[in-house]
Motif scaffolding. Structure first.
Motif, short mmCIF file in Angstrom:
data_model
loop_
_atom_site.label_atom_id
_atom_site.label_comp_id
_atom_site.label_asym_id
_atom_site.label_seq_id
_atom_site.Cartn_x
_atom_site.Cartn_y
_atom_site.Cartn_z
N UNK A 19 0.51 -0.96 0.29
CA UNK A 19 0.22 -0.22 0.32
C UNK A 19 0.81 1.17 -0.02
N UNK A 20 2.25 1.24 0.13
CA UNK A 20 2.78 2.17 0.35
C UNK A 20 3.73 2.77 -1.13
N UNK A 21 3.38 2.31 -1.81
CA UNK A 21 4.08 2.06 -3.49
C UNK A 21 2.70 1.89 -4.45
N UNK A 22 3.45 2.70 -5.54
CA UNK A 22 2.73 2.72 -6.60
C UNK A 22 2.80 1.89 -7.39
N UNK A 23 3.82 0.76 -7.69
CA UNK A 23 4.26 0.04 -8.31
C UNK A 23 5.41 -1.04 -7.44
N UNK A 24 6.27 -1.74 -8.39
CA UNK A 24 7.11 -2.71 -8.35
C UNK A 24 7.86 -3.22 -9.16
N UNK A 25 9.11 -2.92 -8.88
CA UNK A 25 10.35 -3.62 -10.22
C UNK A 25 10.99 -4.56 -9.83
N UNK A 26 10.54 -5.99 -10.41
CA UNK A 26 11.85 -6.63 -9.48
C UNK A 26 13.14 -7.40 -10.67
N UNK A 27 14.08 -6.66 -10.32
CA UNK A 27 15.59 -6.38 -11.55
C UNK A 27 15.75 -8.16 -10.89
N UNK A 28 16.47 -8.32 -12.14
CA UNK A 28 16.78 -10.16 -12.67
C UNK A 28 17.76 -10.20 -12.28
N UNK A 29 19.20 -11.48 -12.13
CA UNK A 29 20.79 -11.83 -11.80
C UNK A 29 19.78 -13.03 -11.93
N UNK A 30 20.90 -13.94 -11.94
CA UNK A 30 19.42 -15.67 -11.43
C UNK A 30 20.11 -15.72 -9.69
N UNK A 31 21.17 -15.08 -8.85
CA UNK A 31 20.72 -15.70 -7.89
C UNK A 31 20.06 -14.73 -6.69
N UNK A 32 19.70 -13.58 -7.61
CA UNK A 32 18.52 -12.44 -6.58
C UNK A 32 17.65 -13.04 -6.61
N UNK A 33 16.55 -13.64 -7.31
CA UNK A 33 15.59 -14.43 -7.40
C UNK A 33 15.45 -15.71 -6.99
N UNK A 34 15.88 -16.58 -6.73
CA UNK A 34 16.78 -17.49 -6.53
C UNK A 34 16.28 -17.51 -4.94
N UNK A 35 17.41 -16.42 -4.53
CA UNK A 35 16.80 -16.11 -3.26
C UNK A 35 15.83 -15.61 -2.77
N UNK A 36 15.37 -14.76 -3.38
CA UNK A 36 14.51 -13.89 -3.28
C UNK A 36 12.68 -14.82 -2.59
N UNK A 37 12.88 -16.18 -3.80
CA UNK A 37 12.10 -17.06 -3.58
C UNK A 37 11.74 -17.90 -2.40
N UNK A 38 12.92 -18.11 -1.77
CA UNK A 38 13.03 -18.64 -0.58
C UNK A 38 12.67 -17.71 0.40
N UNK A 39 12.37 -17.01 0.39
CA UNK A 39 12.09 -16.00 2.18
C UNK A 39 10.19 -15.42 1.85
N UNK A 40 9.38 -15.92 3.06
CA UNK A 40 8.38 -16.20 2.77
C UNK A 40 7.91 -14.63 3.10
N UNK A 41 8.64 -13.95 3.00
CA UNK A 41 8.01 -12.07 3.05
C UNK A 41 7.67 -11.76 1.91
N UNK A 42 9.48 -11.70 0.95
CA UNK A 42 9.58 -11.30 -0.18
C UNK A 42 8.95 -11.93 -1.35
N UNK A 43 8.48 -13.18 -0.78
CA UNK A 43 7.28 -13.53 -2.40
C UNK A 43 5.90 -12.47 -1.34
N UNK A 44 6.03 -12.62 -0.02
CA UNK A 44 3.97 -12.19 0.39
C UNK A 44 4.06 -11.30 -0.30
N UNK A 45 5.71 -10.39 -0.34
CA UNK A 45 4.98 -9.20 -0.26
C UNK A 45 4.76 -8.44 -1.91
#
Length: 187
Positions: A65-91
Motif C-alpha cells: 500500500x505504500x507504493x505505486x508499483x514494484x520492479x523486480x530486477x533479475x540476476x540468477x541468484x537474486x530471484x532465487x534467494x527472494x523466492x526462498x524468503x516468505x516475506x519477500x514472496x508475500x510482498x
C-alpha cells in the motif's frame, strides 16, 4: 510515484537495477530499495561483483500500500534467494492482490512463480524460465517487452539486459497510467 525495487542481499544484475531506477527517477518518481536485510546489497555484472547499494527498507517492514508499483530486477541468484524468503514472496503477491503494476526482467519471474500469480498471464523472461512459467500456469512469449493486463494488475516483463531501453520506457509509462487512475497524477 513511489516505486519499490525488491532485491535479495546479493546476486542482483546491476544494470537491471540501475537502469529502471534511473528511469523512475527521471520520470519524477521515487525509487525505494527494499531488501531482505538491512545494510547494503551486492550487485553483479553477470558473475563479477559490481557496486553495493544501500537498503532503504526491509521487506518485512514494507507494505504494498505504500507504493505505486514494484520492479523486480533479475540476476540468477537474486530471484532465487527472494523466492526462498516468505516475506519477500508475500510482498510480491500483495502487489497483485492490490491491483498494482509489477515489472520483472530476466530471471525475476521466479519470484512471481513462487508467489503463484502467473495463472492465465502472458509474459516473457530469460528463455530458461519458459518451462517454469508454463508449469505455473502462464504463457511464455519471446518478446522484447510484454505488457499483460489479463489479470488483477498490469504485468510488464522483458527478457534480458539488451531489452532494458524498451523495458524502462514501458514500465514508466504503465506506472504513470496506474498513478493517473489512482488520482495521484503522472510521475
Amino acid at each position: 510515484m513511489r516505486i519499490a525495487f525488491l532485491v535479495a542481499i546479493e546476486g542482483i544484475e546491476q544494470i537491471e537495477l540501475t537502469e529502471p531506477w534511473a528511469a523512475v527517477g527521471a520520470a519524477g518518481g521515487t525509487p525505494v530499495l527494499v531488501s531482505t536485510e538491512q545494510g547494503e546489497v551486492q550487485a553483479f555484472h553477470h558473475l563479477d561483483k559490481g557496486d553495493t547499494f544501500p537498503v532503504d527498507q526491509v521487506v518485512g517492514d514494507a507494505k504494498a500500500e505504500e507504493f505505486d508499483g514494484l520492479v523486480l530486477p533479475g540476476g540468477v541468484a537474486n530471484p532465487d534467494a527472494l523466492r526462498m524468503d516468505e516475506k519477500a514472496v508475500a510482498f510480491v503477491k500483495a502487489f497483485f492482490d492490490a491491483g498494482k503494476p509489477v515489472a520483472a526482467i530476466c530471471h525475476a519471474p521466479w519470484s512471481l512463480i513462487e508467489a503463484d500469480v502467473l495463472r492465465g498471464r502472458t509474459l516473457t523472461s530469460w528463455p530458461s524460465l519458459r518451462t517454469d512459467i508454463t508449469n505455473a500456469g502462464g504463457t511464455w512469449v519471446d518478446e522484447q517487452v510484454k505488457v499483460c493486463t489479463g489479470g488483477p494488475n498490469t504485468l510488464i516483463t522483458s527478457r534480458k539486459p539488451d531489452d532494458l531501453k524498451a523495458f524502462c520506457e514501458t514500465l514508466v509509462g504503465e506506472f504513470g497510467k496506474s498513478a493517473d487512475e489512482d488520482g495521484k497524477g503522472r510521475a
